[in-house]
Scaffold this motif. Structure first.
Motif, PDB file in Angstrom:
ATOM      1  N   THR A  69      -4.122 -14.296   1.760  1.00 36.59           N
ATOM      2  CA  THR A  69      -2.992 -14.702   0.924  1.00 36.59           C
ATOM      3  C   THR A  69      -2.809 -16.206   1.036  1.00 36.59           C
ATOM      4  N   LYS A 121      -8.920   0.341  -0.507  1.00 40.20           N
ATOM      5  CA  LYS A 121      -9.242  -1.012  -0.041  1.00 40.20           C
ATOM      6  C   LYS A 121     -10.173  -1.710  -1.029  1.00 40.20           C
ATOM      7  N   ALA A 136       3.124  -9.440  -2.123  1.00 43.22           N
ATOM      8  CA  ALA A 136       1.762  -9.977  -2.016  1.00 43.22           C
ATOM      9  C   ALA A 136       1.798 -11.388  -1.427  1.00 43.22           C
ATOM     10  N   LEU A 187      -8.183  -2.624  -4.225  1.00 48.02           N
ATOM     11  CA  LEU A 187      -7.307  -3.788  -4.028  1.00 48.02           C
ATOM     12  C   LEU A 187      -8.096  -5.100  -3.948  1.00 48.02           C
ATOM     13  N   LEU A 221      -9.865  -6.075  -1.531  1.00 49.88           N
ATOM     14  CA  LEU A 221      -9.719  -6.669  -0.199  1.00 49.88           C
ATOM     15  C   LEU A 221     -11.059  -7.053   0.417  1.00 49.88           C
ATOM     16  N   ASN A 267      -0.113  -5.561   0.954  1.00 51.63           N
ATOM     17  CA  ASN A 267      -0.895  -5.073  -0.191  1.00 51.63           C
ATOM     18  C   ASN A 267      -0.527  -3.645  -0.575  1.00 51.63           C
ATOM     19  N   TRP A 268       0.564  -3.155  -0.006  1.00 51.61           N
ATOM     20  CA  TRP A 268       0.897  -1.732  -0.228  1.00 51.61           C
ATOM     21  C   TRP A 268       2.395  -1.542  -0.018  1.00 51.61           C
ATOM     22  N   PRO A 311      -4.208 -10.487  -7.495  1.00 50.88           N
ATOM     23  CA  PRO A 311      -3.500 -10.808  -6.242  1.00 50.88           C
ATOM     24  C   PRO A 311      -1.981 -10.683  -6.317  1.00 50.88           C
ATOM     25  N   ILE A 339       0.278  -4.837  -5.925  1.00 53.40           N
ATOM     26  CA  ILE A 339       0.062  -4.101  -4.675  1.00 53.40           C
ATOM     27  C   ILE A 339      -0.048  -2.604  -4.986  1.00 53.40           C
ATOM     28  N   GLN A 367      -6.092 -10.048   9.105  1.00 53.18           N
ATOM     29  CA  GLN A 367      -7.192  -9.714   8.187  1.00 53.18           C
ATOM     30  C   GLN A 367      -8.473 -10.415   8.630  1.00 53.18           C
TER      31      GLN A 367
END
Ligand code: NOJ
Length: 735
Positions: free
Chosen positions: A372, A361, A155, A364, A366, A160-161, A208, A211, A101
């Motif tokens: 994380t 995105k 998570a 979420l 992000l 995240n998915w 957080p 997901i 990320q």
């Protein structure tokens, strides 16, 4: 609950437009490109397996070499830095995910974070019962809780998915993926779809601990002809709309963020390239605002469907059909730019898909925080609280199929335990075990030890055909009770695990018969990922406990039921046939012009009983429930069914009250009965409660031959009771 509107609010739309205005074509295409761990199908594959695929011509020499070299998602940093990958499948671990990320957000030109997806189907490391098992609890709260825990653990490892829930209706027990869904019923399946989406996604995707969920596989994948995985689906649009679409609609209404296209073709058109599915049904009719991903390599597979000229053609067809992200086939990556330059697709086609991806995105959170906490996993993964929930859900998923009074067992009787599955912890994981490990699981023998029970154990019979009769005799000789743990391996269900013979594999039936022949009391515990056709096993047993694949707490939960610490309450969500040849079989079939009866010229098999081995909704308990005082009142919103349920036995228990409806006369033939409401009620021994369950008027509607959704006034029969064979309790006229 999240609403579809939340994915496209004004502020997000403005931010997306701003990004789009800065993105190069390559960066845009990157957002539509997902990669998995190996070039072959998106999975890590052993060298042996790879070699076999190469020899069989399933992969090219180049694919073989790339895979054999160890193609790893976490080695794709350069592409992420260049903004040409938008998502990974199978990259997990907080540190790894954070590193990737960071490259995406801090080192790429536009700082767009990654979607990191994984198949978290029934738990990540805390593995819960397979979805089919959990559906037998008929407990939506439980399904929501287990999905929420799965999300929390996912998570914590940077995901995240999830590619779940699978909401495919499955009426054919030969299909291995029946294990991954909620069974054969559309109404119940829709409730599970909602519950699981809510569990994964919570109130906000930006939290957080939550997901993004994925409703899959769009659509009708469960109707593969003959139950053979990936096979053609050929069905009327009425059946599609009435039976297969509703769980997907329910997931959409529950705010599901993503959809996955199915591998199969629907009436000749591959689902991956079918604009009717995404543009018409999903976006126009249902108002879905999330994003659609293909199944793994499914775009590439269109070459074999033979509806595309080449890989470029499939990229064009899929994008224009509304497929936003290409899972792993690289067709988008390799060809979208060329197609744009040739004028075969427009920038608008690309922008629409990119917008859909970016929405998720943003939802979420992000862009604000893609990272994380690297210390979190140790605290939450497989923590005591999660284990406790795993035991609770496992107990509630066990269906008692037969009991002639032998259960519950006393702990001080002489017990012998046999069967290959009795001490095999790893097999308890079932298909799609997340990152679950065999060492985390409690086998039945371990569960018995935990319960302080003395027993003698030997496997005596493997799953694949070895049966040691001498060992059996020696093991059970002095026993009062034999517990036989038999069934299927976890590899026997799930993807690419269709079976044409759904009896007990190997010589397990023979072992059960031998136990019976020795005059022993026999408790058969079944571990399996699908309904089995096992009339002899049932006949030979004094009790049959359907334990499915129950996850990390399997053995403890089985013992809770065997010794009466938990009174079984689960009910089947799939019909059990007598013979494999009865598949597909399901309770809510049409009456036909010659309904099955004990005479010639009726719709039945001449060599099978008229009724299934166990019907939909079936399941026993250690108590009994009596129904009285039934009434059905028509209201503005539908039909209110009221009934008094009494626990007439000596132990407390939970009953699942089921309401079925039959439309007596209609312009299209209607199912003999359909579940339209249910409720769970806990009753102490001797206690009674009145319960009212509402059948919604909209659930009495159906589709006419022109595919209009209609309601036809008239009489409706109501059946209320304990399972799918509940007796008729009344008839009401609804105007
Ligand atoms: C193929 C399966 O059909 C699908 O359910 C799964 O999510 C993907 N592979 C990714 O693993």
């Amino acid at each position: 609950m999240i609403s579809q509107k939340q994915y496209c609010n004004e502020e997000v739309s403005r931010k997306i437009d701003e990004l789009l205005s800065q993105m190069t074509v390559d960066e845009k295409i990157g957002q539509l490109h997902q990669l998995g761990p190996s070039p072959v199908g998106g999975f890590e594959i052993s060298l042996d397996e790879l070699k076999k695929m190469l020899d069989a011509g399933a992969i090219t020499q180049k694919e073989y070499e790339q895979s054999a070299r160890g193609f790893k998602v976490d080695e794709r940093e350069d592409e992420v830095r260049a903004g040409t990958i938008g998502s990974f499948l199978g990259l997990y671990g907080a540190e790894k995910c954070n590193r990737m990320q960071k490259v995406a957000v801090e080192e790429s030109r536009l700082g767009i974070p990654l979607l990191l997806g994984f198949d978290v189907i029934h738990g990540l490391r805390t593995v819960f019962p397979i979805p089919l098992a959990e559906s037998c609890s008929w407990d939506m709260e439980m399904a929501e809780k287990t999905a929420a825990v799965a999300a929390k653990e996912s998570a914590a490892v940077g995901l995240n998915w999830t590619f779940a829930p699978m909401v495919d209706i499955a009426r054919d027990a030969r299909w291995g993926r029946i294990a991954e869904g909620a069974g054969e019923d559309t109404y119940l399946g829709s409730r599970f779809a909602e519950a699981r989406v809510k569990g994964f996604q919570g109130e906000s995707l930006a939290d957080p601990e939550n997901i993004a969920a994925c409703a899959k596989h769009f659509v009708a994948y469960g109707a593969a002809i003959g139950g053979r995985d990936y096979n053609t689906v050929d069905m009327s649009l009425q059946t599609l709309y009435e039976t297969y679409l509703p769980p997907f609609k329910a997931a959409t209404d529950a705010g599901v963020a993503t959809f996955m296209g199915a591998f199969n073709d629907l009436n000749g058109v591959p689902c991956s390239t079918n604009p009717f599915l995404y543009k018409t049904i999903l976006r126009k009719d249902w108002g879905f605002n999330g994003m659609v991903v293909s199944d793994s390599m499914a775009l590439q597979n269109c070459l074999d469907h033979a509806t595309v000229a080449d890989r470029a053609d499939v990229a064009r067809q899929a994008l224009q059909a509304g497929m936003d992200m290409d899972m792993h086939s690289t067709c988008y990556h390799d060809f979208l730019k060329e197609l744009l330059e040739n004028g075969q697709i427009s920038m608008e086609d690309i922008d629409t898909a990119v917008t859909n991806v970016l929405r998720i995105k943003f939802a979420l959170g992000l862009f604000e925080n893609p990272y994380t906490d690297e210390f979190l996993a140790d605290k939450v993964i497989l923590c005591d609280e999660h284990r406790a929930l795993a035991r609770e859900s496992a107990k509630k998923s066990i269906v008692l199929l037969k009991n002639n009074g032998v259960l519950p067992l006393k702990k001080d009787v002489k017990i012998a335990v046999v069967g290959a599955l009795a001490d095999n912890a790893e097999e308890m994981l079932g298909t799609w075990e997340g990152i679950g490990r065999g060492e985390d699981c409690i086998s039945v023998t371990a569960g018995l030890q935990n319960a302080g029970v003395q027993f003698k154990f030997a496997p005596c019979c493997s799953l694949d055909g070895a049966f040691d009769e001498a060992e059996l005799s020696a093991t059970i000789k002095d026993a009062d009770i034999v517990i036989a743990c038999v069934g299927e391996s976890k590899e026997d269900s799930g993807e690419a695990s269709a079976r044409c013979d759904i009896t007990l594999p190997g010589r397990q039936d023979e072992m059960l018969a031998a136990i019976r022949a020795q005059g022993k009391k026999l408790v058969t515990v079944l571990f399996n990922g699908r309904p089995l056709a096992i009339p002899e096993a049932v006949e030979n047993s004094d009790a049959v406990v359907e334990a499915w694949h129950l996850g990390v707490e399997a053995g403890n939960a089985v013992c809770d039921v065997l010794f009466g610490d938990y009174n079984p309450s689960a009910r089947l969500t799939t019909t059990f046939p007598n013979h494999s040849g009865e598949c597909p079989t399901y309770y809510n079939h049409l009456p036909t012009g010659k309904p099955a009866a004990e005479m010639k010229y009726t719709s039945k098999y001449i060599d099978a009983p008229l009724v299934p081995l166990f019907p939909f909704g079936y399941g026993l308990s250690y108590t009994e429930y009596a129904y009285s005082g039934l009434s059905a009142n028509v209201t503005e919103n539908g039909i209110d069914v009221t009934v008094t349920v009494k626990n007439v036995g000596a132990v407390d228990g939970e009953e699942t009250v089921q309401v079925y409806v039959h439309d007596v006369l209609a312009s299209r033939s209607r199912p003999v009965r359909e579940l339209k409401a249910f409720g769970k009620v806990f009753l102490k021994a001797g206690e009674e409660k009145q319960i009212t369950l509402s059948v919604a008027r909209k659930d009495l509607e159906f589709y006419d031959m022109q595919l209009n959704r209609i309601f036809e006034a008239g009489d409706f029969e109501i059946f209320v009771g304990h399972d799918g064979t509940a007796p008729l309790s009344g008839e009401v006229a609804v105007e």
